[in-house]
Structures are given as C-alpha cells and as structure tokens.
Design an enzyme around this catalytic site. Structure first.
Site, PDB file in Angstrom:
ATOM      1  NE  ARG A 149      -3.712  -2.018   2.459  1.00  0.00           N
ATOM      2  CZ  ARG A 149      -4.440  -2.345   3.516  1.00  0.00           C
ATOM      3  NH1 ARG A 149      -4.476  -1.534   4.556  1.00  0.00           N
ATOM      4  NH2 ARG A 149      -5.109  -3.461   3.535  1.00  0.00           N
ATOM      5  CB  SER A 177      -8.299  -2.091   3.069  1.00  0.00           C
ATOM      6  OG  SER A 177      -9.244  -2.557   3.962  1.00  0.00           O
ATOM      7  CG  HIS A 178      -9.325   0.537   6.441  1.00  0.00           C
ATOM      8  ND1 HIS A 178      -8.850  -0.743   6.257  1.00  0.00           N
ATOM      9  CD2 HIS A 178      -8.483   1.135   7.280  1.00  0.00           C
ATOM     10  CE1 HIS A 178      -7.747  -0.894   6.975  1.00  0.00           C
ATOM     11  NE2 HIS A 178      -7.498   0.230   7.607  1.00  0.00           N
ATOM     12  CG  ASP A 196     -13.349  -2.132   4.229  1.00  0.00           C
ATOM     13  OD1 ASP A 196     -14.149  -2.925   3.699  1.00  0.00           O
ATOM     14  OD2 ASP A 196     -12.133  -2.400   4.382  1.00  0.00           O
ATOM     15  CG  ASP A 211     -11.249  -4.153   0.785  1.00  0.00           C
ATOM     16  OD1 ASP A 211     -11.628  -3.465   1.746  1.00  0.00           O
ATOM     17  OD2 ASP A 211     -10.434  -5.092   0.908  1.00  0.00           O
ATOM     18  CG  ASP A 247     -11.899  -6.538   3.768  1.00  0.00           C
ATOM     19  OD1 ASP A 247     -12.200  -5.333   3.898  1.00  0.00           O
ATOM     20  OD2 ASP A 247     -10.724  -6.959   3.829  1.00  0.00           O
ATOM     21  NE  ARG A 248     -10.705  -3.091   8.330  1.00  0.00           N
ATOM     22  CZ  ARG A 248      -9.889  -2.395   9.089  1.00  0.00           C
ATOM     23  NH1 ARG A 248     -10.347  -1.325   9.706  1.00  0.00           N
ATOM     24  NH2 ARG A 248      -8.640  -2.754   9.251  1.00  0.00           N
ATOM     25  CB  THR A 305      -3.538  -8.836  14.868  1.00  0.00           C
ATOM     26  OG1 THR A 305      -3.986  -8.624  16.200  1.00  0.00           O
ATOM     27  CG2 THR A 305      -4.165  -7.802  13.959  1.00  0.00           C
ATOM     28  CD  GLU A 323      -8.434  -9.468  12.367  1.00  0.00           C
ATOM     29  OE1 GLU A 323      -7.313  -9.534  12.865  1.00  0.00           O
ATOM     30  OE2 GLU A 323      -8.672  -8.915  11.284  1.00  0.00           O
ATOM     31  CB  SER A 338      -9.864  -4.288  13.338  1.00  0.00           C
ATOM     32  OG  SER A 338      -9.554  -5.569  12.823  1.00  0.00           O
ATOM     33  CE  LYS A 379     -10.583  -7.447   7.182  1.00  0.00           C
ATOM     34  NZ  LYS A 379      -9.384  -7.327   7.997  1.00  0.00           N
TER      35      LYS A 379
HETATM   36  C1  G1P Z   1      -5.284  -3.820  11.496  1.00  0.00           C
HETATM   37  C2  G1P Z   1      -6.286  -4.505  12.390  1.00  0.00           C
HETATM   38  C3  G1P Z   1      -6.289  -5.995  12.123  1.00  0.00           C
HETATM   39  C4  G1P Z   1      -6.575  -6.256  10.630  1.00  0.00           C
HETATM   40  C5  G1P Z   1      -5.582  -5.458   9.784  1.00  0.00           C
HETATM   41  C6  G1P Z   1      -5.911  -5.584   8.302  1.00  0.00           C
HETATM   42  O1  G1P Z   1      -3.984  -4.317  11.755  1.00  0.00           O
HETATM   43  O2  G1P Z   1      -6.005  -4.254  13.763  1.00  0.00           O
HETATM   44  O3  G1P Z   1      -7.253  -6.617  12.925  1.00  0.00           O
HETATM   45  O4  G1P Z   1      -6.458  -7.608  10.335  1.00  0.00           O
HETATM   46  O5  G1P Z   1      -5.619  -4.085  10.142  1.00  0.00           O
HETATM   47  O6  G1P Z   1      -7.206  -5.122   7.995  1.00  0.00           O
HETATM   48  P1  G1P Z   1      -2.914  -3.599  12.716  1.00  0.00           P
HETATM   49  O7  G1P Z   1      -2.699  -2.205  12.185  1.00  0.00           O
HETATM   50  O8  G1P Z   1      -3.509  -3.549  14.091  1.00  0.00           O
HETATM   51  O9  G1P Z   1      -1.686  -4.460  12.662  1.00  0.00           O
HETATM   52 ZN    ZN Z   2     -10.892  -3.841   3.693  1.00  0.00          ZN
END
Ligand code: G1P
Ligand code: ZN
Length: 583
Positions: free
Chosen positions: A25, A124-125, A300, A302, A304-305, A368, A387, A389, A400
């Site tokens: 990214r 992603s987000h 989000d 894409d 997945d969240r 994680t 998760e 998150s 997800k």
């Molecule tokens: C964060 C979230 C984690 C998720 C990841 C990717 O990672 O906490 O649960 O899987 O984004 O979406 P972190 O920045 O905490 O390592």
């Molecule tokens: Zn995402």
C-alpha cells in the site's frame, strides 16, 4: 485475431516494496513512478511456481479506487507477456475482496477453466484519489492472501529485479463491457474475460443463507434498514442483494455508487467515519433525523469490513462475532449441521470464548491478521471467526466478508422474529444483544490508538511492559496503588502462537494482562501503520452479574482505563495525554 509481441524491459529495483499484512500500500504518486507497479507484478510472477503463471487463469480486480483502471491494463499486458492463459476481470474492474476470494474458489469459466490466484487492487479502508492510497495484493488458489513464504519471496525479488515482460502492443481492453477478448501471442492464445461482478458472489451467498426467509423480514412493515457502502465497491453487492434479491427499498442504500475517491471520505466503517449512517441510526449529535431504521450496517472500500448497528445502538465487532456464533446453527442453513470451531484474533474480546465454552466448540485465539484463520479453515477446524477491527467471516471464503456479516445478522433478526413479523414490536438488534449478555455476560470493550508515535518511544514502552509482566507480584502491587477496586492480574505474557496446522510459531504478538474476573488489557504495535509507530491498547472488562450488564460502557471501563494508562506509563513514554482515535 490481434497478435501481440513480448517486450523485455530493463528496470532497476525500488527499495520500498515490502508487502505488509495486506499487500503493498502506497500513495498513488508512488505507484505512478515509471516501472513501480511493473516491478512488483513481475516480482510476484517470479515468486509463484511456473504452473501458476504459464497457462494459468488469474483474477484481476478491486475496489475501483483511483489508478485501478490504469493498473488493470498494465497487469493484463504483463500477464499476456508472462504466458498467462487468461485473465478474469470484474466489469469496470470491480470485485470486492471477498468476491475475489469467492471467484478464485468457485468460478468456472465457459471452457471449464478455474483460477489459481489473483491480484486484488485495493488499499482497503484507506482513502482513495490522486493524492491518496492505492494497493495491490496477491491471493492464492485457496482464495486467501499469499502466505509469508510467498510475500517474502516477492520482496526479495523486488530488491534484485532487472527486467520485466510486457505485451506493449496489446490494445487496451474495454473493461466496461462484459465479454471475451482473444489475442494471439507467440506462446499461444491469450484471453481477457470481463464478467459481471456480482453473479458468482450472489450465488455463493444464496448457498449459505435462506434468501426467501430473509425476504419475509423485508416484507414486514415494521422492519427498516439502512446500508452505507461509503462509496466503496460494496455498493454494487448491496444493490444486487439487498434491493434486487431481498426487496429492500432503494432508499435504504446510501453511498452505494462506487467512486474512485470514495466521495472524498475515509471508507472505514466505524462510528467516526460512517457519519451519515451513524446519524441516520440516531447515534449522532443531531436528534432531528426522525425515527431511525431497525438495522444499519456499513462496509469499507473493498467491502471486507463491516459495522453493525441497531436503532440508536452500536454492536461491538467482538460482540457481533460472538452473537453470530451463538445463533448460527439455528439461523443460517450453511451451519445447520454444527460449527467446526470458532476463532478470534488475540486482541478481540473474549465474548466468543464464553460462547465456545457454553456450546462446547473448538476455540482458537490467533495473532492479528486474517491469514491465521485461513490455515484453520483449510484444515476444517474453524467455521466462524472475527476481529475487533470490524472483520467477521466464515470458511465459505478465505477473507473477511462485510456483506456476509450483514446477511448473518439479517438471518438472526429474521429467526428471532419468526411468527412475530406482524406483531406489536420486532425483537430489535438491541434486544438480541441484551439477551446475549444476559446469558453469556458482557464484555465492555474499547480500543485506544496512539498513531504516529516516535518508533523508538513505542519500542521502549513495549520493552518496559515485557519486563514488567514477568513479575506478577510487582504488577499487582502497582495496580493496587493505582486503583484498589479492580481485580488481580493472574496471568501476563507476550502472546506467542503456534499454528496447530503447520506448526509455525509467531512471536511478539502483543502483551496481555489477564485479570481474575475475566477482564484483560492488551498492548500491541500495529503492523499496518505507515508513519512512525501506532500503539494499540485494548481494554476489556468482563461483567456477568446481570444487574451490572446495562451500564454505560465508558463508566464501566473507567477504572481499567486508568490502570492501563498508569501501568504502561503511556504519557511518559509517548508524550501523549490522549489517544489519536478511540473505538
Ligand atoms: C489492522 C487490524 C487488524 C486487521 C488489519 C488488516 O492491523 O487491527 O485486525 O487484520 O488491520 O485489515 P494492525 O494495524 O492492528 O496491525
Ligand atoms: Zn478492507
């Protein structure tokens, strides 16, 4: 047939192409440098076994963010030059991350072909646009993200790359029109198959959920709904599934037209960024919005969240996965014969643990990141996972899945209201959550993020906590001095995970303090942050006294928050008197 030639282009390495937990990214300006994307794609081809490239079928699509269209044409030309047999592209280059996973696992081409992997184009987000982020990641034949063994190889290749292959004279393919384009190369034919983006995913969802049953819920005049895709790719799935299949009113969708810049917003489904939904659900500051819908959800970029909301009510992601697991067998046909097991990431609250215990289910606590769930699922050990998150999912794919989570909740709401759809009042999202707490207890939960902290200071804080947790009497003495009304720490460690499937060990996954009453404090460093370090502090207070489960969350957590901040000397180490974000 249009013939193409293969060119070998000289290039030199970039030193910043290490894929993170979810691929590479970077800002669009970084991806826009000559050869930047090309180097990464060629390095990926080199990291895969030859049969996954030569003659293979690859999926290429994403959340439609800015730069995707250019990237797709480049990847198509490079795939052709590297001997790929065919590339599958979702119409307009759109496929949600869960849909890519589903397409890799399930889709069969007209000629019987199956994909062996794919490039997902998303950050992603993270926001999108000319000055924002773009991202690319590779998913494997099981539909899940490439394991570390592959991403390490990709990274190693990016450091030594000298040339890449591209079919420069291959004409751009019009990805806005569904259909097959065939080309001829010196190694044989090459096809680009542009297909409708939602069909395969919808088919999979229909094999998991009882759409007719959920439809009855939408037919009830008492049921009202709102879905916010935050201008991400989730919008096209929401339109197809919630409106066209299930009969939701068109006006229940907001921000469901995908935009390259997500309308200038931050496509992250939480109480801070999903502003419009939060206001509609009666959770904003403005009270003039009228009667909120019964059920609301967001995704989000894409898709997945997911965030799940009831009328004036927020469901924590940790509670959401626990509630889905507790009700899955009765409410969701896919799980009717039972759950193979359940899993959560370490910092996610222990609400799922309590359900697993009650229902006598196999239970796993993993580090994680989604990839650890994938191994359990491939081995048939886990059906539902989540998760904190805002990630929830199941073994139907290896990512997800935001829309899946909404369908799971719709199924549960429909099940709880069986025979009650014309009743006085529906069993609400809030009722379902409160009933759950009454049976299993409540895990009050919050997360504090300290973003862009000096990396050295963050390391020192973690080292201090590692040292501290080695002596429980010392820890408890300090806590006693901070607040005498919190329970004792009975166990503390630096979380380490041995994968039960492949035996691999992941160390330094965060520091846990486990209290006698089931409460927890967790400290860890983010693995996805881009500037400095991000410290995440997860605070969880367990309450199983039914007279105390209805408290205000902030009040209930206040003593533990105080303990966490003082015990870790957060301000001393970081210079921060408050976190950047609280969720
Ligand atoms: C964060 C979230 C984690 C998720 C990841 C990717 O990672 O906490 O649960 O899987 O984004 O979406 P972190 O920045 O905490 O390592
Ligand atoms: Zn995402």
């Amino acid at each position: 047939m249009v013939m193409f030639k293969v060119s070998c282009k000289q290039t030199s390495p970039f030193d910043d192409q290490k894929p993170g937990t979810s691929g590479l990214r970077k800002k669009v300006s970084v991806f826009n440098q000559p050869n930047y994307l090309e180097n990464f794609v060629q390095s990926t081809f080199y990291a895969l076994s030859a049969d996954k490239v030569k003659g293979a079928t690859l999926v290429v699509s994403g959340d439609g963010r800015y730069f995707s269209k250019d990237a797709i044409q480049i990847i198509i030309k490079m795939a052709a030059a590297n001997g790929v047999r065919r590339v599958w592209v979702g119409q307009n280059g759109l496929l949600s991350t869960p849909a890519v996973s589903a397409v890799i696992r399930e889709r069969v081409g007209a000629d019987g072909s199956k994909a062996t992997g794919g490039f997902i184009l998303t950050a992603s987000h993270n926001p999108g646009g000319p000055h924002e982020d773009f991202g690319i990641k590779y998913n494997m034949e099981n539909g899940g993200p490439a394991p570390e063994a592959i991403t390490d190889k990709i990274y190693a290749n990016t450091k030594t790359i000298k040339e890449y292959f591209i079919a420069e004279d291959l004409p751009d393919v019009d990805i806005s029109i569904v259909g097959l384009s065939s080309f001829g190369g010196h190694e044989g034919p090459f096809d680009v198959d542009v297909f409708e983006s939602t069909t395969d995913y919808v088919k999979l969802m229909k094999s998991i959920f009882d759409f007719e049953f959920i439809k009855k819920l939408f037919e009830s005049p008492k049921f009202t709904f709102c879905y916010d895709a935050l201008h991400g790719v989730g919008g096209i799935y929401a339109q197809r599934i919630f409106v066209e299949e299930l009969g939701a009113h068109q006006s229940s969708l907001i921000n469901c037209v995908p935009k390259e810049d997500f309308g200038g917003g931050h496509p992250d489904p939480n109480l801070t960024y999903a502003k419009e939904l939060v206001a509609r659900m009666g959770l904003g500051k403005d009270n003039s919005v009228g009667e909120p819908p019964e059920f609301g959800a967001a995704a989000d970029g894409d898709a997945d969240r997911n965030m799940i909301l009831g009328k004036r009510f927020f469901v924590t992601p940790s509670d959401s996965v626990a509630i889905i697991a507790a009700n899955a067998v009765q409410s969701i046909p896919y799980f009717a014969s039972g759950l193979k097991g359940v899993a959560r990431s370490m910092p996610t609250s222990a609400a799922l643990d309590v359900v697993a215990k009650h229902l006598n289910l196999k239970f796993f606590e993993v580090p994680t990141g989604w990839k650890f769930f994938g191994n359990l699922m491939d081995a048939g050990l886990c059906s539902i996972c989540g998760e904190e998150s805002f990630g929830t999912g199941s073994d139907h794919i290896r990512e997800k899945d935001g829309i899946w989570a909404v369908l799971a909740w719709l199924s549960i709401i429909a099940f709880k209201n069986k025979g009650n759809l014309n009743g006085e009042k529906l069993v609400s999202v809030e009722d379902i959550v409160r009933q759950h707490w009454a049976v299993y207890g409540r895990h009050y939960y919050t997360r504090f993020d300290y973003e862009n902290v000096d990396a050295g200071a963050a390391k020192e804080l973690m080292a201090y906590l590692v040292k501290l947790q080695s002596s429980l009497p010392d820890v408890n003495k300090i806590i006693e001095g901070i607040r005498s009304d919190v329970s004792k720490v009975v166990e503390a460690d630096e979380f380490e995970y041995k994968d039960p499937v492949d035996g691999s060990i992941s160390k330094h996954q965060g520091i846990r303090y486990l209290f006698e009453d089931g409460s927890r404090l967790v400290f860890r460093l983010s693995g996805t942050g881009s500037v400095g370090a991000t410290i995440r502090l997860y605070i969880e207070q367990y309450e199983n006294d039914s007279s105390k489960i209805g408290r205000d969350s902030q009040d209930a957590l206040a003593p533990l928050v105080e303990v966490a901040l003082k015990l870790s000397k957060m301000q001393e180490f970081t210079g921060r008197s408050a976190p950047t974000v609280i969720t």
